[in-house]
Design an enzyme around this catalytic site. Sequence first.
Site, PDB file in Angstrom:
ATOM      1  N   ASP A  82      -2.276  -1.460  10.323  1.00  0.00           N
ATOM      2  CA  ASP A  82      -2.445  -1.467   8.864  1.00  0.00           C
ATOM      3  C   ASP A  82      -3.007  -2.778   8.336  1.00  0.00           C
ATOM      4  O   ASP A  82      -3.329  -2.875   7.148  1.00  0.00           O
ATOM      5  CB  ASP A  82      -1.086  -1.231   8.163  1.00  0.00           C
ATOM      6  CG  ASP A  82      -0.590   0.189   8.314  1.00  0.00           C
ATOM      7  OD1 ASP A  82      -1.364   1.061   8.736  1.00  0.00           O
ATOM      8  OD2 ASP A  82       0.592   0.420   7.993  1.00  0.00           O
ATOM      9  N   LYS A 100       0.853  -1.207   0.000  1.00  0.00           N
ATOM     10  CA  LYS A 100       0.000   0.000   0.000  1.00  0.00           C
ATOM     11  C   LYS A 100       0.873   1.236   0.000  1.00  0.00           C
ATOM     12  O   LYS A 100       2.042   1.186   0.392  1.00  0.00           O
ATOM     13  CB  LYS A 100      -0.936   0.023   1.219  1.00  0.00           C
ATOM     14  CG  LYS A 100      -0.267   0.016   2.604  1.00  0.00           C
ATOM     15  CD  LYS A 100       0.190   1.361   3.129  1.00  0.00           C
ATOM     16  CE  LYS A 100       0.817   1.272   4.517  1.00  0.00           C
ATOM     17  NZ  LYS A 100       1.596   2.468   4.900  1.00  0.00           N
ATOM     18  N   LEU A 112       5.377   0.574   3.328  1.00  0.00           N
ATOM     19  CA  LEU A 112       4.511   0.026   2.275  1.00  0.00           C
ATOM     20  C   LEU A 112       3.555  -1.034   2.803  1.00  0.00           C
ATOM     21  O   LEU A 112       2.811  -1.648   2.021  1.00  0.00           O
ATOM     22  CB  LEU A 112       5.380  -0.572   1.156  1.00  0.00           C
ATOM     23  CG  LEU A 112       6.228   0.452   0.398  1.00  0.00           C
ATOM     24  CD1 LEU A 112       7.297  -0.245  -0.439  1.00  0.00           C
ATOM     25  CD2 LEU A 112       5.336   1.305  -0.509  1.00  0.00           C
ATOM     26  N   GLY A 113       3.578  -1.283   4.085  1.00  0.00           N
ATOM     27  CA  GLY A 113       2.642  -2.231   4.694  1.00  0.00           C
ATOM     28  C   GLY A 113       2.891  -3.680   4.321  1.00  0.00           C
ATOM     29  O   GLY A 113       1.977  -4.498   4.427  1.00  0.00           O
ATOM     30  N   GLY A 114       4.102  -4.007   3.906  1.00  0.00           N
ATOM     31  CA  GLY A 114       4.393  -5.370   3.445  1.00  0.00           C
ATOM     32  C   GLY A 114       4.121  -6.436   4.502  1.00  0.00           C
ATOM     33  O   GLY A 114       3.442  -7.427   4.227  1.00  0.00           O
ATOM     34  N   GLY A 115       4.621  -6.219   5.701  1.00  0.00           N
ATOM     35  CA  GLY A 115       4.411  -7.181   6.794  1.00  0.00           C
ATOM     36  C   GLY A 115       2.941  -7.289   7.150  1.00  0.00           C
ATOM     37  O   GLY A 115       2.427  -8.391   7.397  1.00  0.00           O
ATOM     38  N   PRO A 139       9.777  -4.177  -0.303  1.00  0.00           N
ATOM     39  CA  PRO A 139      10.833  -3.801   0.634  1.00  0.00           C
ATOM     40  C   PRO A 139      10.340  -3.854   2.085  1.00  0.00           C
ATOM     41  O   PRO A 139       9.192  -3.498   2.366  1.00  0.00           O
ATOM     42  CB  PRO A 139      11.180  -2.374   0.211  1.00  0.00           C
ATOM     43  CG  PRO A 139      10.825  -2.315  -1.234  1.00  0.00           C
ATOM     44  CD  PRO A 139       9.600  -3.191  -1.376  1.00  0.00           C
TER      45      PRO A 139
HETATM   46  O1  C5P Z   1      -0.066  -0.899  15.044  1.00  0.00           O
HETATM   47  P1  C5P Z   1       1.365  -1.086  14.711  1.00  0.00           P
HETATM   48  O2  C5P Z   1       2.027  -2.126  15.575  1.00  0.00           O
HETATM   49  O3  C5P Z   1       1.633  -1.298  13.265  1.00  0.00           O
HETATM   50  O4  C5P Z   1       2.075   0.287  15.052  1.00  0.00           O
HETATM   51  C1  C5P Z   1       3.470   0.416  15.213  1.00  0.00           C
HETATM   52  C2  C5P Z   1       3.764   1.583  16.139  1.00  0.00           C
HETATM   53  O5  C5P Z   1       3.430   2.807  15.499  1.00  0.00           O
HETATM   54  C3  C5P Z   1       2.954   1.568  17.414  1.00  0.00           C
HETATM   55  O6  C5P Z   1       3.618   0.877  18.436  1.00  0.00           O
HETATM   56  C4  C5P Z   1       2.804   3.037  17.747  1.00  0.00           C
HETATM   57  O7  C5P Z   1       3.944   3.478  18.437  1.00  0.00           O
HETATM   58  C5  C5P Z   1       2.813   3.717  16.405  1.00  0.00           C
HETATM   59  N1  C5P Z   1       1.451   4.054  15.917  1.00  0.00           N
HETATM   60  C6  C5P Z   1       0.777   5.132  16.470  1.00  0.00           C
HETATM   61  N2  C5P Z   1      -0.461   5.445  15.989  1.00  0.00           N
HETATM   62  C7  C5P Z   1      -1.021   4.750  14.984  1.00  0.00           C
HETATM   63  C8  C5P Z   1      -0.344   3.655  14.413  1.00  0.00           C
HETATM   64  C9  C5P Z   1       0.909   3.342  14.902  1.00  0.00           C
HETATM   65  O8  C5P Z   1       1.271   5.793  17.386  1.00  0.00           O
HETATM   66  N3  C5P Z   1      -2.214   5.101  14.537  1.00  0.00           N
END
Ligand code: C5P
Length: 274
Positions: free
Chosen positions: A133, A8, A96-99, A91
């Site tokens: 994501d 994405k 890019l939201g790959g994981g 990458p």
């Molecule tokens: O949800 P995810 O684990 O992908 O998010 C990674 C990190 O990005 C979170 O631990 C948080 O610190 C930050 N984050 C945030 N607000 C969001 C999404 C992510 O603060 N809406």
Amino acid sequence: MELRAYAKVNLFLRVLRKRPDGYHELDTLFERVSLYDRLKFFHAPSGTKLRITGRRLPAGRGNLIVRAAELLKKRYRIKSGVRIELDKKIPVAAGLGGGSSDAAATLLGLNRFWNLGLLRKRLLEYAAELGSDVPFFILETALARGKGRGEKLSTFRSPGRLWHVLAFPKLRVLTAEVYRAMRPQFWDKPFKGKSPSKSGPSFCVNSLERVVLPRYPVLSKIKADFILAGADAALLSGSGPTVFCLAQSKSHAESIARKMKRKHRIPFHVAHTV
Ligand code: C5P
């Protein structure tokens, strides 16, 4: 069984405020693009085994694919095992939201592979547990607006097929670190209006640029060079380091990519909405 897990970009990513739970309230527009990993699922007697080709990435318990599989196994007391082969093209840790896409493909794939019969609504809940994501990729749509952490999804009027050039700088940007450095003066207002305009400063906004660009000046240079090369707009995707631009057609995107390759010794990829 074989599935594609698409990447994405965020056409806009507006950070609205910090929440009491530490996450940030977002208004973002996800767009699925034509760059993808392949996942294959095979029956195995027990356990969850992951094999990765293409790019280097840890395949242990921390991998979102393994976590997605373990989540379903635990909830539904599944005794049989699975072997998953990931051909990684997107990458890693690039914005890019790959994981996240791999995790969503695992939920979608194993739902079929193990005949669980789970509805999308339920898969969306599991997806949100795995990452902010992940739910977008469960929708299997080209475009969606994300609010909350990014997991509250709604439709957005399609601008049709968009063409992009993606630039992959060789930098490490930690998402949690970027959000931690966000300050109230970097916040934005929610997007007003219902349909996209393909260019213009009011549409393509990424609040996270205010943290990321000052730290990595080369990203500002890539953005500026995209515009010089004829792009309508250029923006950081997610927390980066991927920078992408909007082009008017496939040939326009290819022309921009050619010009960029003369200036920057990094990989570029022409992609479109899928
Ligand atoms: O949800 P995810 O684990 O992908 O998010 C990674 C990190 O990005 C979170 O631990 C948080 O610190 C930050 N984050 C945030 N607000 C969001 C999404 C992510 O603060 N809406």
